[in-house]
Design a protein around this motif. Sequence first.
Motif, PDB file in Angstrom:
ATOM      1  N   VAL A   1       0.847  -1.204   0.000  1.00 22.73           N
ATOM      2  CA  VAL A   1       0.000   0.000   0.000  1.00 22.73           C
ATOM      3  C   VAL A   1       0.879   1.251   0.000  1.00 22.73           C
ATOM      4  O   VAL A   1       0.643   2.209  -0.749  1.00 22.73           O
ATOM      5  CB  VAL A   1      -0.948   0.002   1.220  1.00 22.73           C
ATOM      6  N   ASN A   2       1.921   1.255   0.821  1.00 21.78           N
ATOM      7  CA  ASN A   2       2.866   2.374   0.904  1.00 21.78           C
ATOM      8  C   ASN A   2       3.522   2.615  -0.442  1.00 21.78           C
ATOM      9  O   ASN A   2       3.627   3.751  -0.915  1.00 21.78           O
ATOM     10  CB  ASN A   2       3.904   2.053   1.986  1.00 21.78           C
ATOM     11  N   LYS A   3       3.987   1.506  -1.074  1.00 23.17           N
ATOM     12  CA  LYS A   3       4.666   1.596  -2.361  1.00 23.17           C
ATOM     13  C   LYS A   3       3.695   2.126  -3.426  1.00 23.17           C
ATOM     14  O   LYS A   3       4.044   2.982  -4.255  1.00 23.17           O
ATOM     15  CB  LYS A   3       5.189   0.214  -2.750  1.00 23.17           C
ATOM     16  N   ALA A   4       2.466   1.667  -3.398  1.00 23.63           N
ATOM     17  CA  ALA A   4       1.459   2.099  -4.370  1.00 23.63           C
ATOM     18  C   ALA A   4       1.133   3.581  -4.200  1.00 23.63           C
ATOM     19  O   ALA A   4       0.973   4.315  -5.191  1.00 23.63           O
ATOM     20  CB  ALA A   4       0.195   1.260  -4.212  1.00 23.63           C
ATOM     21  N   SER A   5       1.037   4.058  -2.942  1.00 23.20           N
ATOM     22  CA  SER A   5       0.733   5.480  -2.724  1.00 23.20           C
ATOM     23  C   SER A   5       1.879   6.366  -3.202  1.00 23.20           C
ATOM     24  O   SER A   5       1.652   7.447  -3.762  1.00 23.20           O
ATOM     25  CB  SER A   5       0.415   5.745  -1.256  1.00 23.20           C
ATOM     26  N   LYS A   6       3.140   5.907  -3.007  1.00 18.91           N
ATOM     27  CA  LYS A   6       4.294   6.663  -3.518  1.00 18.91           C
ATOM     28  C   LYS A   6       4.251   6.732  -5.035  1.00 18.91           C
ATOM     29  O   LYS A   6       4.489   7.783  -5.635  1.00 18.91           O
ATOM     30  CB  LYS A   6       5.598   6.010  -3.067  1.00 18.91           C
ATOM     31  N   ALA A   7       3.935   5.599  -5.673  1.00 17.88           N
ATOM     32  CA  ALA A   7       3.861   5.559  -7.130  1.00 17.88           C
ATOM     33  C   ALA A   7       2.765   6.506  -7.628  1.00 17.88           C
ATOM     34  O   ALA A   7       2.957   7.229  -8.612  1.00 17.88           O
ATOM     35  CB  ALA A   7       3.587   4.130  -7.596  1.00 17.88           C
ATOM     36  N   ALA A   8       1.639   6.521  -6.944  1.00 14.14           N
ATOM     37  CA  ALA A   8       0.541   7.410  -7.338  1.00 14.14           C
ATOM     38  C   ALA A   8       0.955   8.867  -7.216  1.00 14.14           C
ATOM     39  O   ALA A   8       0.620   9.701  -8.066  1.00 14.14           O
ATOM     40  CB  ALA A   8      -0.675   7.120  -6.465  1.00 14.14           C
ATOM     41  N   LYS A   9       1.726   9.185  -6.175  1.00 14.45           N
ATOM     42  CA  LYS A   9       2.198  10.557  -5.976  1.00 14.45           C
ATOM     43  C   LYS A   9       3.107  10.977  -7.126  1.00 14.45           C
ATOM     44  O   LYS A   9       3.004  12.075  -7.661  1.00 14.45           O
ATOM     45  CB  LYS A   9       2.957  10.644  -4.644  1.00 14.45           C
ATOM     46  N   PHE A  10       4.010  10.065  -7.544  1.00 10.54           N
ATOM     47  CA  PHE A  10       4.918  10.385  -8.647  1.00 10.54           C
ATOM     48  C   PHE A  10       4.156  10.556  -9.959  1.00 10.54           C
ATOM     49  O   PHE A  10       4.500  11.392 -10.775  1.00 10.54           O
ATOM     50  CB  PHE A  10       6.001   9.313  -8.790  1.00 10.54           C
ATOM     51  N   VAL A  11       3.116   9.728 -10.152  1.00  5.51           N
ATOM     52  CA  VAL A  11       2.322   9.845 -11.379  1.00  5.51           C
ATOM     53  C   VAL A  11       1.639  11.207 -11.412  1.00  5.51           C
ATOM     54  O   VAL A  11       1.590  11.876 -12.439  1.00  5.51           O
ATOM     55  CB  VAL A  11       1.291   8.688 -11.456  1.00  5.51           C
ATOM     56  N   LYS A  12       1.125  11.609 -10.263  1.00  2.00           N
ATOM     57  CA  LYS A  12       0.423  12.888 -10.185  1.00  2.00           C
ATOM     58  C   LYS A  12       1.381  14.068 -10.372  1.00  2.00           C
ATOM     59  O   LYS A  12       1.123  14.989 -11.123  1.00  2.00           O
ATOM     60  CB  LYS A  12      -0.250  13.004  -8.804  1.00  2.00           C
ATOM     61  N   LYS A  13       2.523  14.016  -9.657  1.00  2.00           N
ATOM     62  CA  LYS A  13       3.434  15.159  -9.584  1.00  2.00           C
ATOM     63  C   LYS A  13       4.487  15.120 -10.685  1.00  2.00           C
ATOM     64  O   LYS A  13       4.898  16.165 -11.189  1.00  2.00           O
ATOM     65  CB  LYS A  13       4.093  15.167  -8.211  1.00  2.00           C
TER      66      LYS A  13
END
Length: 150
Positions: free
Chosen positions: A13-25
């Motif tokens: 979950v942590n890894k997925a949220s980081k990936a989502a942040k990078f996709v967004k930013k």
Amino acid sequence: TTTMAPTKKDEKVNKASKAAKFVKKGSKGKLLKKRFSATFHRPRTLKHERKPAYPRISVPSRQKLDQFQILKHPLTTESAMAKVEAHNTLVFIVDARSNKKQIKDAVKRMYDIECLKVNTLIRPDGAKKAYCRLTEDHDALDIANRIGII
């Protein structure tokens, strides 16, 4: 409080949220600012506080319209005298730049009388005429005598 070791699910979950942040930013962060000119103009960002060597005006300007400047003279025509007798109204020629509030205050300061209302008009010769209607406790005839226009 006991903290449990992160489970595999928490890590995912942590890894997925980081990936989502990078996709967004975006992973690169801020890219270079776009430049639309080949010449570079150095930005002048330093703003000095003003420290004048001497004051630009030596004396503050005096008020242009005081009560002596506003009220030029009372009007003594027949129609003005009729207003004094019939409508408890004094008629003045006033400065063209003055407004009704200033005229009302000037009459109060000069003659110690209260105006109910002030009507103004600009005559064809460019002078401003003010009709000062007095309150009931002041008689325009007495004041006209005191001023010396009757």
